[in-house]
Design a protein around this motif. Structure first.
Motif, PDB file in Angstrom:
ATOM      1  N   ASP A  16     -18.268 -18.817  13.580  1.00 40.43           N
ATOM      2  CA  ASP A  16     -16.905 -19.300  13.388  1.00 40.43           C
ATOM      3  C   ASP A  16     -16.441 -18.834  12.018  1.00 40.43           C
ATOM      4  OD1 ASP A  16     -16.761 -20.612  15.833  1.00 40.43           O
ATOM      5  OD2 ASP A  16     -17.672 -22.421  15.025  1.00 40.43           O
ATOM      6  N   VAL A  17     -15.689 -17.735  12.002  1.00 39.12           N
ATOM      7  CA  VAL A  17     -15.279 -17.160  10.727  1.00 39.12           C
ATOM      8  C   VAL A  17     -13.899 -16.512  10.883  1.00 39.12           C
ATOM      9  CG1 VAL A  17     -16.450 -14.964  11.180  1.00 39.12           C
ATOM     10  CG2 VAL A  17     -15.989 -15.626   8.837  1.00 39.12           C
ATOM     11  N   THR A  18     -13.068 -16.690   9.846  1.00 36.10           N
ATOM     12  CA  THR A  18     -11.802 -15.974   9.765  1.00 36.10           C
ATOM     13  C   THR A  18     -11.877 -15.073   8.543  1.00 36.10           C
ATOM     14  OG1 THR A  18     -10.555 -17.768  10.803  1.00 36.10           O
ATOM     15  CG2 THR A  18      -9.301 -16.178   9.485  1.00 36.10           C
ATOM     16  N   VAL A  19     -11.652 -13.790   8.755  1.00 33.74           N
ATOM     17  CA  VAL A  19     -11.726 -12.790   7.698  1.00 33.74           C
ATOM     18  C   VAL A  19     -10.310 -12.335   7.362  1.00 33.74           C
ATOM     19  CG1 VAL A  19     -12.551 -10.470   7.122  1.00 33.74           C
ATOM     20  CG2 VAL A  19     -13.973 -11.996   8.513  1.00 33.74           C
ATOM     21  N   ILE A  20     -10.011 -12.256   6.065  1.00 34.01           N
ATOM     22  CA  ILE A  20      -8.732 -11.700   5.620  1.00 34.01           C
ATOM     23  C   ILE A  20      -9.038 -10.403   4.890  1.00 34.01           C
ATOM     24  CG2 ILE A  20      -6.680 -12.035   4.216  1.00 34.01           C
ATOM     25  CD1 ILE A  20      -7.099 -15.067   4.609  1.00 34.01           C
ATOM     26  N   VAL A  21      -8.474  -9.306   5.389  1.00 30.38           N
ATOM     27  CA  VAL A  21      -8.665  -7.987   4.783  1.00 30.38           C
ATOM     28  C   VAL A  21      -7.398  -7.638   4.020  1.00 30.38           C
ATOM     29  CG1 VAL A  21      -8.995  -5.521   5.235  1.00 30.38           C
ATOM     30  CG2 VAL A  21     -10.155  -7.214   6.666  1.00 30.38           C
ATOM     31  N   PHE A  22      -7.533  -7.376   2.717  1.00 35.64           N
ATOM     32  CA  PHE A  22      -6.419  -6.849   1.936  1.00 35.64           C
ATOM     33  C   PHE A  22      -6.536  -5.332   2.025  1.00 35.64           C
ATOM     34  CE2 PHE A  22      -7.056 -11.098   0.216  1.00 35.64           C
ATOM     35  CZ  PHE A  22      -5.774 -11.601   0.385  1.00 35.64           C
ATOM     36  N   ASN A  23      -5.786  -4.755   2.932  1.00 37.94           N
ATOM     37  CA  ASN A  23      -5.920  -3.365   3.343  1.00 37.94           C
ATOM     38  C   ASN A  23      -5.034  -2.460   2.490  1.00 37.94           C
ATOM     39  OD1 ASN A  23      -6.027  -0.951   4.704  1.00 37.94           O
ATOM     40  ND2 ASN A  23      -5.521  -1.798   6.697  1.00 37.94           N
ATOM     41  N   ASP A  24      -5.666  -1.768   1.547  1.00 42.61           N
ATOM     42  CA  ASP A  24      -4.929  -0.859   0.672  1.00 42.61           C
ATOM     43  C   ASP A  24      -5.276   0.604   0.942  1.00 42.61           C
ATOM     44  OD1 ASP A  24      -7.452  -0.624  -0.406  1.00 42.61           O
ATOM     45  OD2 ASP A  24      -6.946  -1.513  -2.329  1.00 42.61           O
ATOM     46  N   ALA A  86     -11.881 -14.471  13.914  1.00 41.53           N
ATOM     47  CA  ALA A  86     -10.513 -14.004  13.735  1.00 41.53           C
ATOM     48  C   ALA A  86     -10.441 -13.132  12.489  1.00 41.53           C
ATOM     49  CB  ALA A  86      -9.551 -15.176  13.608  1.00 41.53           C
ATOM     50  N   LEU A  87      -9.475 -12.204  12.488  1.00 44.39           N
ATOM     51  CA  LEU A  87      -9.252 -11.336  11.345  1.00 44.39           C
ATOM     52  C   LEU A  87      -7.757 -11.189  11.133  1.00 44.39           C
ATOM     53  CD1 LEU A  87     -11.032  -8.260  10.149  1.00 44.39           C
ATOM     54  CD2 LEU A  87      -8.610  -7.992  10.684  1.00 44.39           C
ATOM     55  N   ILE A  88      -7.329 -11.255   9.874  1.00 41.28           N
ATOM     56  CA  ILE A  88      -5.945 -10.993   9.509  1.00 41.28           C
ATOM     57  C   ILE A  88      -5.960  -9.778   8.590  1.00 41.28           C
ATOM     58  CG2 ILE A  88      -3.854 -11.900   8.432  1.00 41.28           C
ATOM     59  CD1 ILE A  88      -5.009 -14.738   9.046  1.00 41.28           C
ATOM     60  N   ASP A  89      -5.321  -8.716   9.035  1.00 44.29           N
ATOM     61  CA  ASP A  89      -5.264  -7.437   8.322  1.00 44.29           C
ATOM     62  C   ASP A  89      -3.955  -7.399   7.534  1.00 44.29           C
ATOM     63  OD1 ASP A  89      -5.302  -4.771   7.529  1.00 44.29           O
ATOM     64  OD2 ASP A  89      -5.317  -3.955   9.556  1.00 44.29           O
ATOM     65  N   VAL A  90      -4.038  -7.614   6.215  1.00 44.99           N
ATOM     66  CA  VAL A  90      -2.853  -7.668   5.358  1.00 44.99           C
ATOM     67  C   VAL A  90      -2.719  -6.327   4.635  1.00 44.99           C
ATOM     68  CG1 VAL A  90      -1.712  -8.896   3.478  1.00 44.99           C
ATOM     69  CG2 VAL A  90      -3.257 -10.142   5.011  1.00 44.99           C
ATOM     70  N   VAL A  91      -1.679  -5.589   4.959  1.00 46.66           N
ATOM     71  CA  VAL A  91      -1.449  -4.283   4.333  1.00 46.66           C
ATOM     72  C   VAL A  91      -0.833  -4.511   2.962  1.00 46.66           C
ATOM     73  CG1 VAL A  91      -0.274  -2.060   4.566  1.00 46.66           C
ATOM     74  CG2 VAL A  91      -1.136  -3.240   6.604  1.00 46.66           C
ATOM     75  N   VAL A  92      -1.488  -3.984   1.906  1.00 41.36           N
ATOM     76  CA  VAL A  92      -1.008  -4.172   0.536  1.00 41.36           C
ATOM     77  C   VAL A  92      -0.844  -2.831  -0.171  1.00 41.36           C
ATOM     78  CG1 VAL A  92      -2.037  -6.463   0.302  1.00 41.36           C
ATOM     79  CG2 VAL A  92      -3.335  -4.474  -0.390  1.00 41.36           C
ATOM     80  N   ASP A  93      -0.001  -2.828  -1.181  1.00 40.58           N
ATOM     81  CA  ASP A  93       0.237  -1.643  -2.009  1.00 40.58           C
ATOM     82  C   ASP A  93      -0.677  -1.712  -3.230  1.00 40.58           C
ATOM     83  OD1 ASP A  93       1.179   0.367  -3.668  1.00 40.58           O
ATOM     84  OD2 ASP A  93       3.200  -0.479  -3.867  1.00 40.58           O
ATOM     85  N   PRO A  94      -1.554  -0.725  -3.420  1.00 45.91           N
ATOM     86  CA  PRO A  94      -2.504  -0.771  -4.531  1.00 45.91           C
ATOM     87  C   PRO A  94      -1.954  -0.286  -5.870  1.00 45.91           C
ATOM     88  CG  PRO A  94      -2.921   1.170  -3.228  1.00 45.91           C
ATOM     89  CD  PRO A  94      -1.808   0.414  -2.532  1.00 45.91           C
TER      90      PRO A  94
END
Length: 106
Positions: A16-24, A86-94
């Motif tokens: 049971d895990v939710t992963v948040i990816v700060f995708n740069d 679950a995974l939330i892929d958050v697109v970010v500007d580096p």
């Protein structure tokens, strides 16, 4: 990108895990270190990856989120499951990383 195997393992074993990816689109800290040392950027950047699609491919629930302007006026994201993967892929500007690194490390 370096931890996708752990996501596969979480799904395989039912964690049971939710992963948040700060995708740069890069291994940014390594990229900055290469630049600071005057080295050519090598092996640390890739075309935009859709980590939400990867997570769904493993069998996890997943969402991809762009910038805040793109979220205004849209319906809210579907709720993440209470239990499961679950995974939330958050697109970010580096582009601000270098200044942040300099401010925090001197």
């Amino acid at each position: 990108m370096m931890c996708v195997g752990e996501l596969a393992t979480a799904v395989q074993y039912g964690a049971d895990v939710t992963v948040i990816v700060f995708n740069d689109g890069a291994l940014s800290l390594i990229d900055l270190k290469q630049q600071q040392r005057g080295m050519k950027t090598a092996g640390v950047r890739w075309p935009s990856s859709d980590f939400a699609a990867v997570a769904r491919g493993f069998g996890a629930a997943a969402w991809r989120v762009g910038d805040a302007r793109g979220l205004r006026g849209r319906p809210p994201l579907p709720p993440a499951p209470r239990r499961g993967r679950a995974l939330i892929d958050v697109v970010v500007d580096p582009s601000g990383y270098a200044a942040q690194l300099k401010a925090s490390r001197g």
